[in-house]
Design an enzyme around this catalytic site. Structure first.
Site, mmCIF file in Angstrom:
data_model
loop_
_atom_site.group_PDB
_atom_site.id
_atom_site.type_symbol
_atom_site.label_atom_id
_atom_site.label_comp_id
_atom_site.label_asym_id
_atom_site.label_seq_id
_atom_site.Cartn_x
_atom_site.Cartn_y
_atom_site.Cartn_z
ATOM 1 N N TYR A 234 0.825 -1.221 0.000
ATOM 2 C CA TYR A 234 0.000 0.000 0.000
ATOM 3 C C TYR A 234 0.857 1.268 0.000
ATOM 4 C CZ TYR A 234 -4.205 -2.711 0.180
ATOM 5 O OH TYR A 234 -5.228 -3.569 -0.180
ATOM 6 N N ASN B 238 -13.043 2.738 -6.090
ATOM 7 C CA ASN B 238 -11.634 3.123 -6.095
ATOM 8 C C ASN B 238 -11.234 3.718 -4.753
ATOM 9 O OD1 ASN B 238 -11.730 2.334 -8.722
ATOM 10 N ND2 ASN B 238 -11.796 4.400 -9.567
ATOM 11 N N VAL B 239 -10.016 3.403 -4.340
ATOM 12 C CA VAL B 239 -9.506 3.957 -3.088
ATOM 13 C C VAL B 239 -8.716 5.245 -3.350
ATOM 14 C CG1 VAL B 239 -9.527 1.712 -1.931
ATOM 15 C CG2 VAL B 239 -7.440 2.458 -3.118
ATOM 16 N N HIS C 118 -15.119 1.242 -0.844
ATOM 17 C CA HIS C 118 -13.978 0.411 -0.450
ATOM 18 C C HIS C 118 -12.916 1.218 0.302
ATOM 19 C CE1 HIS C 118 -14.988 -2.843 -3.709
ATOM 20 N NE2 HIS C 118 -15.785 -2.880 -2.673
ATOM 21 N N GLY D 34 -15.994 1.496 -16.073
ATOM 22 C CA GLY D 34 -14.659 0.938 -15.842
ATOM 23 C C GLY D 34 -14.572 -0.033 -14.694
ATOM 24 N N ALA E 17 -12.324 5.439 -21.102
ATOM 25 C CA ALA E 17 -13.179 6.294 -20.270
ATOM 26 C C ALA E 17 -12.978 7.771 -20.573
ATOM 27 C CB ALA E 17 -12.896 6.008 -18.792
#
Ligand code: BV8
Length: 238
Positions: free
Chosen positions: A52, A88-89, A105, A172, A216
């Protein structure tokens, strides 16, 4: 028009953030069960932090793209009639100017203390010895993201928004991760129109009434222009 928009990794792909399940994607290089579960963090927190930390650094170096910009324009036009729900984070919707973003999330730029529960904005690397700024205890800081087996955030708000929407759009996302992958079926069961924007048909393609395939950065501005009119000064679409 009350619109429910669900975004996934594909909306941030052209900002240079990797997707998960595409060829060469994040889960092709890393095993999600070793890195994105509470059990993985309990077993080897240093390995999970390294994964991360790398993604946080990549995010800080990335910038919103034309798809995020178009959704921010939609957010300004529809205000509370848009429920923008992202898996998405990253924070690219916010950096583009979107008003309220529902991060089901979690968010990579937040860290949470497992000892006291405090959540802190976080842009630096985390380590096993990082102390919580609130309770000052070390060893409990983790990225404030939702791992496999954990409960996604704000499911009540999502269900309410889905029950009020009169149009559902997914952008997406591969339709592989639940509960998000099931939102389109719930929308369809209510009889509202469902549209997907993707590079290629996702796992749950048969649940959508309509599809628009392409990058996108092309399809999202086109969709937004069809909903609220062209951006002032934008070139005529071909
Ligand atoms: C839960 C966050 C209970 C941190 C992530 C067996 C059957 C069914 C379900 C399960 C099962 N076993 C276990 C489950 C449940 C599990 C699950 O779904 N597993 C799957 C894999 C089988 N789900 C959970 O555990 C969830 N929790 O269910 O709790 C509950 C439920 C409801 C109410 C109460 C309790 C928690 C899941 C959280 C997972 N978190 N990560 C992190 O980022 O590290 S996973 C990860 O996948 C991502 O973070 C992302 O959030 C999510 C979805 O991925 P996508 O965004 O769709 O990305 P992907 O790469 O797959 O696809 C990209 C798409 O973009 C592609 O379609 C591609 O064509 C397209 N694309 C690419 N480039 C472009 C593009 N499109 C347009 N333009 C481009 N340029």
């Amino acid at each position: 028009m009350r619109l429910f928009v669900l975004t996934g990794a594909g909306v941030s792909a052209e900002s240079g953030l990797g997707t998960f399940r595409d060829r060469g994607g994040i889960w092709a290089k890393f095993d999600p069960m070793r890195l994105a579960t509470p059990q993985a963090f309990a077993r080897d927190p240093a390995e999970v932090h390294a994964f991360y930390n790398l993604r946080r650094r990549n995010l800080l170096a990335a910038a919103p793209n034309a798809a995020h910009d178009a959704l921010a324009r939609l957010s300004a036009a529809l205000r509370s009639d848009l429920f923008l729900c992202t898996q998405n984070v990253d924070d690219l919707h916010e950096r583009a100017g979107a008003d309220t973003v529902h991060h089901m999330h979690g968010e990579l730029l937040n860290a949470r203390c497992l000892r006291c529960g405090a959540v802190h904005p976080w842009r630096e690397d985390l380590a096993t010895g990082t102390a919580c700024p609130a309770c000052h205890r070390a060893g409990g800081m983790r990225p404030d993201v939702v791992w496999f087996g954990e409960t996604p955030r704000g499911m009540d708000a999502i269900e309410t928004a889905l029950s009020r929407a009169d149009r559902f759009v997914a952008i997406g996302t591969s339709g592989a991760v639940y509960p998000a992958a099931g939102f389109v079926a719930a929308a369809r069961a209510r009889g509202i129109s469902t549209l997907e924007l993707n590079l290629a048909p996702p796992d749950n393609a048969r649940d959508f009434d309509d599809a628009l395939y392409g990058p996108a950065t092309v399809t999202v501005p086109r969709l937004v222009a069809s909903l609220i009119g062209p951006e002032p000064g934008a070139p005529e679409p071909r």
